[in-house]
Design a protein around this motif. Structure first.
Motif, PDB file in Angstrom:
ATOM      1  N   PRO A 132       0.801  -1.225   0.000  1.00  0.00           N
ATOM      2  CA  PRO A 132       0.000   0.000   0.000  1.00  0.00           C
ATOM      3  C   PRO A 132       0.834   1.276   0.000  1.00  0.00           C
ATOM      4  CG  PRO A 132       0.219  -0.804   2.230  1.00  0.00           C
ATOM      5  CD  PRO A 132       0.963  -1.774   1.361  1.00  0.00           C
ATOM      6  N   ASP A 133       2.182   1.129   0.003  1.00  0.00           N
ATOM      7  CA  ASP A 133       3.027   2.312   0.163  1.00  0.00           C
ATOM      8  C   ASP A 133       3.828   2.659  -1.086  1.00  0.00           C
ATOM      9  OD1 ASP A 133       4.666   0.152   0.225  1.00  0.00           O
ATOM     10  OD2 ASP A 133       5.534   0.538   2.207  1.00  0.00           O
ATOM     11  N   LEU A 165       1.855   0.501 -13.214  1.00  0.00           N
ATOM     12  CA  LEU A 165       0.971   0.070 -12.146  1.00  0.00           C
ATOM     13  C   LEU A 165       1.372   0.714 -10.814  1.00  0.00           C
ATOM     14  CD1 LEU A 165      -1.426  -1.938 -12.354  1.00  0.00           C
ATOM     15  CD2 LEU A 165       0.082  -3.659 -11.333  1.00  0.00           C
ATOM     16  N   PHE A 166       0.384   1.174 -10.060  1.00  0.00           N
ATOM     17  CA  PHE A 166       0.562   1.770  -8.728  1.00  0.00           C
ATOM     18  C   PHE A 166       1.416   3.039  -8.737  1.00  0.00           C
ATOM     19  CE2 PHE A 166      -0.144  -2.798  -7.704  1.00  0.00           C
ATOM     20  CZ  PHE A 166      -1.393  -2.644  -7.124  1.00  0.00           C
ATOM     21  N   SER A 167       1.457   3.718  -9.892  1.00  0.00           N
ATOM     22  CA  SER A 167       2.233   4.962  -9.927  1.00  0.00           C
ATOM     23  C   SER A 167       1.580   6.065  -9.098  1.00  0.00           C
ATOM     24  CB  SER A 167       2.395   5.445 -11.374  1.00  0.00           C
ATOM     25  OG  SER A 167       1.148   5.750 -11.949  1.00  0.00           O
ATOM     26  N   PHE A 168       0.307   5.903  -8.755  1.00  0.00           N
ATOM     27  CA  PHE A 168      -0.335   6.904  -7.904  1.00  0.00           C
ATOM     28  C   PHE A 168       0.191   6.831  -6.473  1.00  0.00           C
ATOM     29  CE2 PHE A 168      -3.009   3.139  -7.761  1.00  0.00           C
ATOM     30  CZ  PHE A 168      -3.312   2.996  -6.410  1.00  0.00           C
ATOM     31  N   LEU A 169       0.894   5.741  -6.142  1.00  0.00           N
ATOM     32  CA  LEU A 169       1.535   5.622  -4.829  1.00  0.00           C
ATOM     33  C   LEU A 169       2.995   6.072  -4.869  1.00  0.00           C
ATOM     34  CD1 LEU A 169       0.160   2.114  -3.763  1.00  0.00           C
ATOM     35  CD2 LEU A 169      -0.612   4.355  -2.940  1.00  0.00           C
ATOM     36  N   ASN A 170       3.613   5.959  -6.033  1.00  0.00           N
ATOM     37  CA  ASN A 170       5.026   6.320  -6.176  1.00  0.00           C
ATOM     38  C   ASN A 170       5.279   6.565  -7.669  1.00  0.00           C
ATOM     39  OD1 ASN A 170       7.805   6.471  -6.410  1.00  0.00           O
ATOM     40  ND2 ASN A 170       8.234   4.617  -5.229  1.00  0.00           N
TER      41      ASN A 170
END
Length: 691
Positions: A132-133, A165-170
């Motif tokens: 989640p980080d 993928l998950f670039s909104f987190l990093n």
């Protein structure tokens, strides 16, 4: 300080010039579809001449454009390349497995048959972040990015979208990949998903970013070329562009995020409709903007202009996660073509004659009958008064088109065929109005219908009857209302970030993370306003939590309290969400778990709004000075009546025009049927109601 609003439609480009408070000029010129800037520049120079000012005296130009919209409709955008996480190359092809038509075996899936990015240009890259980080599980394979750049150059790619993928987190991998792409393709249009729409849901995020790259190159070239052309003509005015959310932004911002102006043109009409509705003392308005090509419909309750739910933000059947004014568009306008389909059924639209060749009566080579031709045959548009006589029209050509293509094949009289065209197009628009009102729990009987656009006031009373609207309000300059809306809105930017937390059970650490994200977004928004020359004292920020009941598919907006979110005030957000859910769906689960999905910071800066002049009072005088002449006119009932024409510019506040009547002005014509009366208010609105 002179200001100009210029709105490009499918047939005409509309302009308004404000020289000083309550000194206003309006103008229309034909649109130039091949290059919209030609018509825009011509119109600006002409309206400056009309207003008696030098083009150098103009300090602000606000532009509503359909360039990005037309690209999506015509499917002629850029050749796009995509870099994405290995294993997710086909996300924008698979979508969410939604069937556009559940029970059809012949339907088309646009995101598959007409993909924004061809599969050969979607290149997987080795990299992986984990929730989640957003920690890095697999580093970015930079050599693969460089190899992809070479492949893009071979394939003639001009725009590159980077969606991991998950670039909104990093977003570190997306940033680095963009640097590498620009090293190898310095002239390419490159955008990352974290720049365009930094939120959860990979399909919608990928699709939105791909759309930005698809429309970006041509849109940015158009806006920058327009700015350059204005400067070459001695016009040093600031150029602002209307966005889909109803706010205006700079050319630079709209060039980088072209996806935000996909509904730039129609948005101005909704803003203008609200503006004149407030002047008429009617807060509940259904706007119907009928131009040459389409009809844009929006329902505005007294709570204000509505923004679409994210699940509904589609453009050309592609999901686009950017804020858009809640409206629907159908192919119904003055240029809509009447035809017999393969089964011999009588249909009108959605195909349009547009500006070139236009309706048959324009005598520009068009031979197919249109709605405008039907209005001419029915005597509702006078051939020597169209656009104040600036655009002569040919009655015989209109008559021949309807006779040859509709009346003769169906064995109908010419007048019945023309009435049929009007009744069909009105029926199509009435269905669309109901879908935007009744189908959403809104009772049109509590609303006034506001028709505008060049063709709108000819259809207003018929549409109001069909949907049972309270009355009809025709604004002072119907054909220019969308352009007027451009000068009565504010600068607006929206910044988002996904932050997931169930508010009912949120810990202090989770609230701290939400507050930090909100502060970061606010600082980002402040920097954007500062870059646009807005002083810090003029900045305004609204904080929105996009929430859902835990387990729901999509979110609704809930306003957050001022200051930090705390254990004591988080209930305010939950209550706001319950109330919004109740407004949208008619019910709410007050004890349900409320989950924040996305934070949204809306940054605004007020722009001095246009001041519309008050109209001189009639003081008991007759409308006789406004009378022009009388001609036979056929109404929807089939009655042919000798009908007086009135010059709208000579009507004064308090005057009443009894039906049957036709009220003529340069940019539009208003039809007042028998049994109706049109009353003129203090701001030149025509309030049309039953006698």
């Amino acid at each position: 300080m002179a200001k100009i609003g210029v709105d490009v439609g499918g047939t005409f480009t509309d302009l308004i010039l404000e020289i000083e408070p309550e000194k206003v000029f309006v103008h229309k010129v034909p649109s130039t579809p091949a290059d919209q800037s030609i018509g825009v520049l011509k119109g600006i120079l002409e309206i400056c001449e009309i207003g008696g000012i030098s083009p150098s005296d103009v300090s602000l130009i606000v532009h509503g454009t359909t360039v990005a919209t037309n690209i999506t409709i015509e499917h002629n955008g850029a050749e796009v390349g995509m870099l994405t996480t290995r294993g997710f190359r086909d996300i924008i092809h698979i979508g969410r497995h939604k069937r556009p038509h559940n029970f059809s075996i012949q339907f088309d899936v646009p995101w598959q048959s007409k993909p924004l990015v061809k599969r050969r240009n979607r290149i997987p890259i080795t990299e992986r972040l984990l929730p989640p980080d957003g920690r890095i599980e697999t580093p970015l394979a930079e050599d693969e990015v460089r190899a992809a750049v070479e492949k893009f150059k071979e394939n003639g790619v001009e725009a590159v979208t980077i969606c991991f993928l998950f670039s909104f987190l990093n977003d570190s991998h997306e940033k680095r990949a963009k640097e590498i792409v620009l090293e190898g393709m310095p002239d390419a249009y490159v955008c990352t998903s974290s720049e365009v729409v930094d939120v959860i849901r990979e399909y919608e995020r990928f699709s939105t970013t791909a759309m930005n790259a698809y429309v970006g190159p041509r849109t940015s070239r158009y806006l920058r070329n327009l700015a350059k052309s204005l400067q070459e003509k001695g016009i040093q005015a600031e150029l602002r562009v209307m966005q889909s959310n109803g706010g205006i932004a700079t050319v630079e911002t709209c060039s980088e995020k072209a996806v935000t102006i996909l509904l730039s043109g129609p948005a101005g009409g909704v803003i203008g409709g609200r503006y004149f509705g407030e002047m008429a003392g009617q807060p509940n308005i259904i706007t119907v903007d009928i131009g040459g090509t389409s009809a844009d419909i929006s329902t505005i309750p007294e709570t204000g202009i509505k923004i679409k739910n994210p699940r509904d933000t589609y453009v050309g059947d592609y999901p686009v996660l950017v804020p858009m004014i809640d409206m629907i568009t159908i192919g119904a306008g003055g240029g809509s073509i009447a035809h017999l389909d393969e089964a011999g059924m009588f249909r009108v639209g959605p195909r349009s004659a547009g500006a070139d060749p236009g309706p048959a009566c324009y005598a520009k080579g068009g031979t197919e009958p249109t709605v405008t031709d039907a209005q001419v045959v029915l005597g509702r548009l006078d051939i020597d008064r169209f656009l104040g006589g600036d655009l002569p029209i040919d009655f015989d050509l209109a008559r021949k088109a309807i006779h040859d293509r509709i009346a003769q094949p169906l064995g109908m009289s010419l007048e019945d065929a023309a009435l049929g065209i009007i009744k069909i197009i009105n029926s199509n628009m009435a269905l669309a109005i109901r879908s935007n009102s009744v189908a959403r729990g809104i009772d049109p009987r509590n609303f006034a219908l506001m028709p505008f656009g060049g063709a709108g006031p000819l259809h207003g009373t018929a549409l109001a009857e069909a949907v049972f609207a309270r009355e009809v309000i025709v604004p002072p300059a119907p054909g220019i209302t969308a352009a007027i809306g451009l000068l009565v809105t504010d600068m607006k930017y929206e910044f988002t970030r996904s932050v997931l937390a169930v508010l009912n059970s949120a810990t202090q650490d989770q609230l701290d993370a939400i507050n930090k994200a909100a502060d970061d977004l606010t600082a980002q928004a402040a920097r954007q306003l500062e870059q646009d020359g807005v002083p810090a004292a003029a900045h305004q920020f609204t904080r929105i939590a996009e929430c859902r009941y835990q387990g729901q598919g999509f979110e609704l907006r809930a306003e957050m309290p001022a200051g930090a979110l705390t254990m004591d005030n988080k209930q305010v957000v939950m209550n706001n969400f319950h109330e919004q859910h109740r407004m949208d769906y008619g019910y709410a689960f007050d004890d349900g778990n409320v989950e924040i999905m996305t934070l949204r910071i809306i940054a605004t800066a007020n722009v001095e709004a246009l001041k519309w002049p008050r109209l001189e009072a009639a003081n008991g005088t007759s409308i006789e000075p406004a009378y022009l002449y009388s001609r036979e006119t056929i109404f929807d009932s089939g009655e042919k009546l000798e009908t007086p024409r009135y010059d709208r510019l000579k009507l004064k506040s308090g005057h009443q025009v009894p039906g049957p009547a036709v009220v003529i002005q340069h940019n539009s014509t208003t039809l007042v049927p028998p049994g109706y009366v049109a009353k003129v208010d203090d701001y030149s609105n025509l309030i049309v109601s039953r006698t």
